[in-house]
Design a protein around this motif. Structure first.
Motif, short mmCIF file in Angstrom:
data_model
loop_
_atom_site.label_atom_id
_atom_site.label_comp_id
_atom_site.label_asym_id
_atom_site.label_seq_id
_atom_site.Cartn_x
_atom_site.Cartn_y
_atom_site.Cartn_z
N GLY A 1 129.88 108.44 96.26
CA GLY A 1 129.95 109.27 95.16
C GLY A 1 128.48 108.99 94.17
O GLY A 1 127.91 109.83 93.45
N LEU A 2 128.47 107.82 94.12
CA LEU A 2 127.33 107.35 93.46
C LEU A 2 125.91 107.82 93.92
O LEU A 2 124.96 108.28 93.14
N ILE A 3 125.49 107.69 95.27
CA ILE A 3 124.45 108.07 95.95
C ILE A 3 124.41 109.75 95.54
O ILE A 3 123.26 110.32 95.51
N PHE A 4 125.53 110.38 95.71
CA PHE A 4 125.50 111.84 95.61
C PHE A 4 125.21 112.25 94.10
O PHE A 4 124.25 113.45 93.87
N CYS A 5 125.93 111.73 93.26
CA CYS A 5 125.65 112.18 91.80
C CYS A 5 124.10 111.80 91.59
O CYS A 5 123.58 112.57 90.60
N PHE A 6 123.65 110.42 91.89
CA PHE A 6 122.18 110.23 91.82
C PHE A 6 121.22 111.54 92.53
O PHE A 6 120.42 111.87 91.64
N TRP A 7 121.71 111.88 93.47
CA TRP A 7 120.61 113.10 94.33
C TRP A 7 120.89 114.23 93.36
O TRP A 7 119.98 114.95 93.23
N VAL A 8 122.18 114.67 92.93
CA VAL A 8 122.27 115.86 92.29
C VAL A 8 121.42 115.75 90.80
O VAL A 8 120.72 116.56 90.18
N SER A 9 121.49 114.35 90.17
CA SER A 9 120.91 114.39 88.99
C SER A 9 119.12 114.46 89.47
O SER A 9 118.50 114.81 88.39
N ILE A 10 118.80 113.91 90.39
CA ILE A 10 117.35 114.10 90.59
C ILE A 10 117.08 115.64 90.87
O ILE A 10 115.98 116.21 90.51
N LEU B 1 125.18 112.45 85.55
CA LEU B 1 124.76 110.97 85.22
C LEU B 1 126.00 110.21 84.55
O LEU B 1 126.29 109.07 85.08
N GLY B 2 126.96 111.08 83.93
CA GLY B 2 128.08 110.13 83.56
C GLY B 2 128.87 110.09 84.54
O GLY B 2 129.63 108.96 84.92
N ALA B 3 129.24 110.86 85.70
CA ALA B 3 130.08 110.64 86.98
C ALA B 3 129.41 109.52 88.00
O ALA B 3 130.10 108.65 88.25
N MET B 4 127.96 109.20 87.72
CA MET B 4 127.28 108.27 88.45
C MET B 4 127.84 107.11 87.77
O MET B 4 128.05 105.88 88.56
N ALA B 5 127.83 106.95 86.44
CA ALA B 5 128.20 105.66 85.79
C ALA B 5 129.69 105.44 86.05
O ALA B 5 129.88 104.17 86.31
N LEU B 6 130.60 106.42 86.14
CA LEU B 6 131.78 106.15 86.44
C LEU B 6 132.06 105.74 87.89
O LEU B 6 132.79 104.58 88.06
N PHE B 7 131.34 106.21 88.87
CA PHE B 7 131.24 105.78 89.99
C PHE B 7 130.82 104.30 90.56
O PHE B 7 131.22 103.42 91.06
#
Length: 93
Positions: A12-21, A44-50
């Motif tokens: 989930g962290l990698i996916f949210c990072f990719w989406v934010s890029i 970015l908020g979802a990435m922080a929670l992950f």
């Protein structure tokens, strides 16, 4: 359980990072989004929670609770199978 949660959080962290890029560099590939800045902030908020979940899961993998180990040991000492035959489901009872 914590190991599978850590793997899920990492993905989930990698996916949210990719989406934010994608939302930052190439937002025209993301169709159906009206406000790209708000979408990027949400990613970015979802990435922080992950990330928080990942850190806690890794902590629990390396430091499991001591109570769980004691409960398993106590429960296995007094465990015995039922030796009586029950009449459940029998038509001759």
């Amino acid at each position: 359980m914590s190991a599978s949660c850590a793997v899920y959080s990492f993905v989930g962290l990698i996916f949210c990072f990719w989406v934010s890029i994608l939302l930052t560099k190439q937002p025209f590939f993301m169709t159906g989004i009206d406000d790209f800045d708000k979408a990027k902030d949400n990613a970015l908020g979802a990435m922080a929670l992950f990330a928080v979940t990942l850190v806690y899961s890794i902590y629990k993998v390396y430091r499991p609770s001591a109570d769980k180990e004691e409960e398993e040991a106590i429960g296995m000492e007094g465990y015995q199978l039922n030796t009586d035959v029950t009449d459940y489901g029998s038509r001759y009872s």
